[in-house]
Design a protein around this motif. Structure first.
Motif, PDB file in Angstrom:
ATOM      1  N   PRO A 177      11.332  -7.804  12.023  1.00  0.00           N
ATOM      2  CA  PRO A 177       9.945  -7.502  12.389  1.00  0.00           C
ATOM      3  C   PRO A 177       9.745  -6.050  12.794  1.00  0.00           C
ATOM      4  CG  PRO A 177      11.000  -8.879  14.064  1.00  0.00           C
ATOM      5  CD  PRO A 177      11.921  -8.847  12.882  1.00  0.00           C
ATOM      6  N   ASP A 178      10.785  -5.402  13.341  1.00  0.00           N
ATOM      7  CA  ASP A 178      10.668  -3.989  13.706  1.00  0.00           C
ATOM      8  C   ASP A 178      10.413  -3.120  12.477  1.00  0.00           C
ATOM      9  OD1 ASP A 178      11.045  -4.543  16.368  1.00  0.00           O
ATOM     10  OD2 ASP A 178      13.191  -4.061  16.367  1.00  0.00           O
ATOM     11  N   GLU A 179      10.996  -3.521  11.344  1.00  0.00           N
ATOM     12  CA  GLU A 179      10.738  -2.766  10.120  1.00  0.00           C
ATOM     13  C   GLU A 179       9.277  -2.904   9.704  1.00  0.00           C
ATOM     14  OE1 GLU A 179      12.287  -2.395   5.496  1.00  0.00           O
ATOM     15  OE2 GLU A 179      13.513  -3.457   6.960  1.00  0.00           O
ATOM     16  N   GLY A 180       8.733  -4.098   9.906  1.00  0.00           N
ATOM     17  CA  GLY A 180       7.314  -4.287   9.621  1.00  0.00           C
ATOM     18  C   GLY A 180       6.449  -3.387  10.485  1.00  0.00           C
ATOM     19  N   GLU A 181       6.825  -3.251  11.751  1.00  0.00           N
ATOM     20  CA  GLU A 181       6.056  -2.397  12.651  1.00  0.00           C
ATOM     21  C   GLU A 181       6.155  -0.929  12.239  1.00  0.00           C
ATOM     22  OE1 GLU A 181       5.488  -1.686  17.473  1.00  0.00           O
ATOM     23  OE2 GLU A 181       6.761  -3.296  16.717  1.00  0.00           O
ATOM     24  N   LYS A 182       7.360  -0.504  11.821  1.00  0.00           N
ATOM     25  CA  LYS A 182       7.537   0.886  11.377  1.00  0.00           C
ATOM     26  C   LYS A 182       6.727   1.184  10.120  1.00  0.00           C
ATOM     27  CE  LYS A 182      12.232   1.328  13.268  1.00  0.00           C
ATOM     28  NZ  LYS A 182      13.685   1.393  12.927  1.00  0.00           N
ATOM     29  N   LEU A 183       6.769   0.254   9.165  1.00  0.00           N
ATOM     30  CA  LEU A 183       6.018   0.475   7.936  1.00  0.00           C
ATOM     31  C   LEU A 183       4.519   0.426   8.211  1.00  0.00           C
ATOM     32  CD1 LEU A 183       6.028   1.006   4.937  1.00  0.00           C
ATOM     33  CD2 LEU A 183       6.257  -1.448   4.547  1.00  0.00           C
ATOM     34  N   GLY A 185       3.129   1.449  10.849  1.00  0.00           N
ATOM     35  CA  GLY A 185       2.805   2.756  11.413  1.00  0.00           C
ATOM     36  C   GLY A 185       2.580   3.804  10.339  1.00  0.00           C
ATOM     37  N   VAL A 186       3.372   3.729   9.270  1.00  0.00           N
ATOM     38  CA  VAL A 186       3.194   4.661   8.151  1.00  0.00           C
ATOM     39  C   VAL A 186       1.883   4.379   7.430  1.00  0.00           C
ATOM     40  CG1 VAL A 186       4.109   5.358   5.894  1.00  0.00           C
ATOM     41  CG2 VAL A 186       5.673   5.014   7.830  1.00  0.00           C
ATOM     42  N   LEU A 187       1.606   3.117   7.182  1.00  0.00           N
ATOM     43  CA  LEU A 187       0.422   2.754   6.410  1.00  0.00           C
ATOM     44  C   LEU A 187      -0.867   3.079   7.151  1.00  0.00           C
ATOM     45  CD1 LEU A 187       1.640  -0.706   5.023  1.00  0.00           C
ATOM     46  CD2 LEU A 187       1.520   1.476   3.792  1.00  0.00           C
ATOM     47  N   ASP A 204       9.461 -12.855   5.692  1.00  0.00           N
ATOM     48  CA  ASP A 204       8.348 -13.439   6.437  1.00  0.00           C
ATOM     49  C   ASP A 204       8.013 -12.657   7.703  1.00  0.00           C
ATOM     50  OD1 ASP A 204       8.312 -15.462   4.530  1.00  0.00           O
ATOM     51  OD2 ASP A 204       9.587 -16.804   5.728  1.00  0.00           O
ATOM     52  N   GLU A 205       9.043 -12.292   8.471  1.00  0.00           N
ATOM     53  CA  GLU A 205       8.808 -11.666   9.774  1.00  0.00           C
ATOM     54  C   GLU A 205       8.153 -10.283   9.664  1.00  0.00           C
ATOM     55  OE1 GLU A 205      12.067 -14.696  10.066  1.00  0.00           O
ATOM     56  OE2 GLU A 205      11.601 -13.008   8.723  1.00  0.00           O
ATOM     57  N   PRO A 206       8.700  -9.341   8.877  1.00  0.00           N
ATOM     58  CA  PRO A 206       8.024  -8.037   8.775  1.00  0.00           C
ATOM     59  C   PRO A 206       6.649  -8.131   8.126  1.00  0.00           C
ATOM     60  CG  PRO A 206       9.870  -8.166   7.243  1.00  0.00           C
ATOM     61  CD  PRO A 206       9.985  -9.342   8.156  1.00  0.00           C
ATOM     62  N   ILE A 207       6.484  -9.047   7.174  1.00  0.00           N
ATOM     63  CA  ILE A 207       5.185  -9.178   6.529  1.00  0.00           C
ATOM     64  C   ILE A 207       4.144  -9.724   7.508  1.00  0.00           C
ATOM     65  CG2 ILE A 207       3.903 -10.393   4.732  1.00  0.00           C
ATOM     66  CD1 ILE A 207       5.637  -8.002   3.790  1.00  0.00           C
ATOM     67  N   ASP A 208       4.551 -10.654   8.371  1.00  0.00           N
ATOM     68  CA  ASP A 208       3.620 -11.161   9.390  1.00  0.00           C
ATOM     69  C   ASP A 208       3.135 -10.017  10.285  1.00  0.00           C
ATOM     70  OD1 ASP A 208       3.827 -13.720   8.464  1.00  0.00           O
ATOM     71  OD2 ASP A 208       5.241 -14.400   9.993  1.00  0.00           O
ATOM     72  N   VAL A 209       4.036  -9.097  10.626  1.00  0.00           N
ATOM     73  CA  VAL A 209       3.660  -7.965  11.480  1.00  0.00           C
ATOM     74  C   VAL A 209       2.694  -7.036  10.740  1.00  0.00           C
ATOM     75  CG1 VAL A 209       4.518  -5.903  12.655  1.00  0.00           C
ATOM     76  CG2 VAL A 209       5.792  -8.050  12.822  1.00  0.00           C
ATOM     77  N   ILE A 210       2.993  -6.735   9.495  1.00  0.00           N
ATOM     78  CA  ILE A 210       2.127  -5.849   8.717  1.00  0.00           C
ATOM     79  C   ILE A 210       0.753  -6.474   8.525  1.00  0.00           C
ATOM     80  CG2 ILE A 210       1.799  -4.808   6.423  1.00  0.00           C
ATOM     81  CD1 ILE A 210       4.883  -4.485   6.341  1.00  0.00           C
ATOM     82  N   ARG A 211       0.727  -7.757   8.257  1.00  0.00           N
ATOM     83  CA  ARG A 211      -0.543  -8.456   8.055  1.00  0.00           C
ATOM     84  C   ARG A 211      -1.405  -8.395   9.320  1.00  0.00           C
ATOM     85  NH1 ARG A 211      -1.898 -11.723   3.821  1.00  0.00           N
ATOM     86  NH2 ARG A 211      -3.505 -13.304   4.144  1.00  0.00           N
ATOM     87  N   ARG A 212      -0.749  -8.426  10.459  1.00  0.00           N
ATOM     88  CA  ARG A 212      -1.486  -8.370  11.729  1.00  0.00           C
ATOM     89  C   ARG A 212      -1.941  -6.964  12.071  1.00  0.00           C
ATOM     90  NH1 ARG A 212       0.789  -7.355  16.572  1.00  0.00           N
ATOM     91  NH2 ARG A 212       2.870  -7.955  15.797  1.00  0.00           N
ATOM     92  N   LEU A 213      -1.069  -5.969  11.856  1.00  0.00           N
ATOM     93  CA  LEU A 213      -1.368  -4.597  12.269  1.00  0.00           C
ATOM     94  C   LEU A 213      -2.172  -3.805  11.246  1.00  0.00           C
ATOM     95  CD1 LEU A 213       2.050  -3.561  13.908  1.00  0.00           C
ATOM     96  CD2 LEU A 213      -0.025  -4.414  15.021  1.00  0.00           C
ATOM     97  N   VAL A 214      -2.020  -4.176   9.962  1.00  0.00           N
ATOM     98  CA  VAL A 214      -2.755  -3.456   8.904  1.00  0.00           C
ATOM     99  C   VAL A 214      -3.465  -4.501   8.033  1.00  0.00           C
ATOM    100  CG1 VAL A 214      -2.604  -1.520   7.299  1.00  0.00           C
ATOM    101  CG2 VAL A 214      -0.721  -1.938   8.883  1.00  0.00           C
ATOM    102  N   PRO A 215      -4.495  -5.147   8.562  1.00  0.00           N
ATOM    103  CA  PRO A 215      -5.087  -6.292   7.870  1.00  0.00           C
ATOM    104  C   PRO A 215      -5.770  -5.966   6.552  1.00  0.00           C
ATOM    105  CG  PRO A 215      -6.398  -5.673   9.797  1.00  0.00           C
ATOM    106  CD  PRO A 215      -5.127  -4.892   9.871  1.00  0.00           C
ATOM    107  N   ASP A 216      -6.033  -4.683   6.289  1.00  0.00           N
ATOM    108  CA  ASP A 216      -6.686  -4.345   5.023  1.00  0.00           C
ATOM    109  C   ASP A 216      -5.694  -4.115   3.887  1.00  0.00           C
ATOM    110  OD1 ASP A 216      -5.760  -2.050   6.278  1.00  0.00           O
ATOM    111  OD2 ASP A 216      -7.445  -0.790   5.637  1.00  0.00           O
TER     112      ASP A 216
END
Length: 327
Positions: A177-183, A185-187, A204-216
């Motif tokens: 999930p930390d990788e999702g948070e880092k990516l 941040g880039v996006l 599943d875990e990094p994608i869940d984070v990206i979906r939450r932080l960058v919903p578009d």
């Protein structure tokens, strides 16, 4: 037949007719145009795909090369877009100096002259490696790309700079999930218009984070695609689109597609209506999703005038067969 029974039968016939009309493509608007082509890993060296495992060194089982492009390189991506690709898929790993390296393998040992876990390296270190070092089609007798891939591993920032207006699919190779948070941040540093041209898939875990932080940004994970397809097959006849199918990249095995309500045009319209993009893969066999629609035989299984997405490892061949080749 009693009156009550006749009324019941009439209602059932009306409901069945309504469901049929609501899910036929005959009355659905056909978007027209040619398919949207997604080049998996860009133009890449193909390999023997039989009996693959998660740790199989695919560079060591390369098929005799038909070209000199290496996957996940800027040169390969340029050639893919020039060949007719609308979208290019690439793989990323975080590095110790805050970058994202564009490279497929979890470790460096198979494909390069380096050793160790990819994400345990700095981008500066990765830039010194020869990414063509390990490719062989004859069991190690010859290495046709050795010495030709030095410094060719790009950073994700370089890809964004090289292709500022092109559509990209980013594959997160971990379940961290930390990788999702880092990516994410880039996006989030990209303009909203640019984010709309980027999709992300992976664990599943990094994608869940990206979906939450960058919903578009449209995303998909293995769990999400399973949920999307199973639920759509279950109640898509109502016209309702499952949550997992919304704002997503929807991957559809070609042998599952006919089971989708309204396939193809009404299904595609429903996906477009919830900001999702659907792409057909090769057949699902029970062990996992296939690689892509890579042959004329598989392409022929799609409906005539199909205008949705196609995932392929053979962009030059499929672009020519669909009339999208720039040659």
């Amino acid at each position: 037949m009693g009156r009550k029974l006749k009324v019941t039968a009439a209602i059932m016939i009306a409901v069945a007719a309504g469901v049929s009309i609501n899910n036929t493509s005959l009355l659905a608007p056909h978007p027209g145009g040619k398919p949207v082509l997604l080049a998996h890993r860009g133009i890449a060296q193909r390999f023997d795909e039989r009996d693959l495992k998660s740790d199989t060194c695919t560079a060591a089982r390369m098929l005799p090369p038909a070209h000199d492009y290496l996957e996940n390189t800027l040169r390969s991506m340029h050639a893919s877009f020039a060949a007719g690709a609308d979208i290019v898929e690439l793989d990323v790993h975080p590095t110790t100096d805050g970058e994202f390296a564009v490279f497929h393998d979890w470790t460096l040992d198979c494909r390069t002259d380096g050793l160790g876990v990819t994400r345990a390296q700095s981008m500066a270190k990765l830039k010194t490696l020869d990414i063509g070092y390990g490719y062989t089609a004859d069991g190690g007798k010859t290495f046709p790309f050795r010495g030709k891939g030095v410094g060719m591993m790009p950073a994700l920032s370089e890809v964004f700079a090289a292709f500022p207006d092109k559509q990209l699919l980013i594959n997160v190779k971990s379940r961290d999930p930390d990788e999702g948070e880092k990516l994410a941040g880039v996006l989030t540093t990209l303009p909203a218009g640019r984010r709309s041209t980027i999709m992300v898939y992976g664990g599943d875990e990094p994608i869940d984070v990206i979906r939450r932080l960058v919903p578009d940004v449209r995303t998909i994970s293995r769990a999400a695609i399973r949920s999307c397809l199973v639920r759509y097959i279950g109640y898509g006849w109502t016209g309702l689109v499952p949550k997992a199918c919304r704002n997503a990249m929807v991957l559809v095995p070609i042998n599952v597609a006919p089971w989708l309500w309204g396939w193809p045009d009404r299904f595609l319209a429903r996906m477009n209506g919830v900001n999702s993009a659907a792409f057909v893969l090769g057949p699902y066999s029970g062990g996992g999703f296939s690689t892509g629609v890579d042959t004329a035989e598989l392409l022929a299984r799609l409906p005539q005038s199909y205008s949705g997405g196609i995932w392929t490892n053979e962009i030059e061949t499929v672009a020519r067969l669909t009339g999208k080749s720039n040659d």
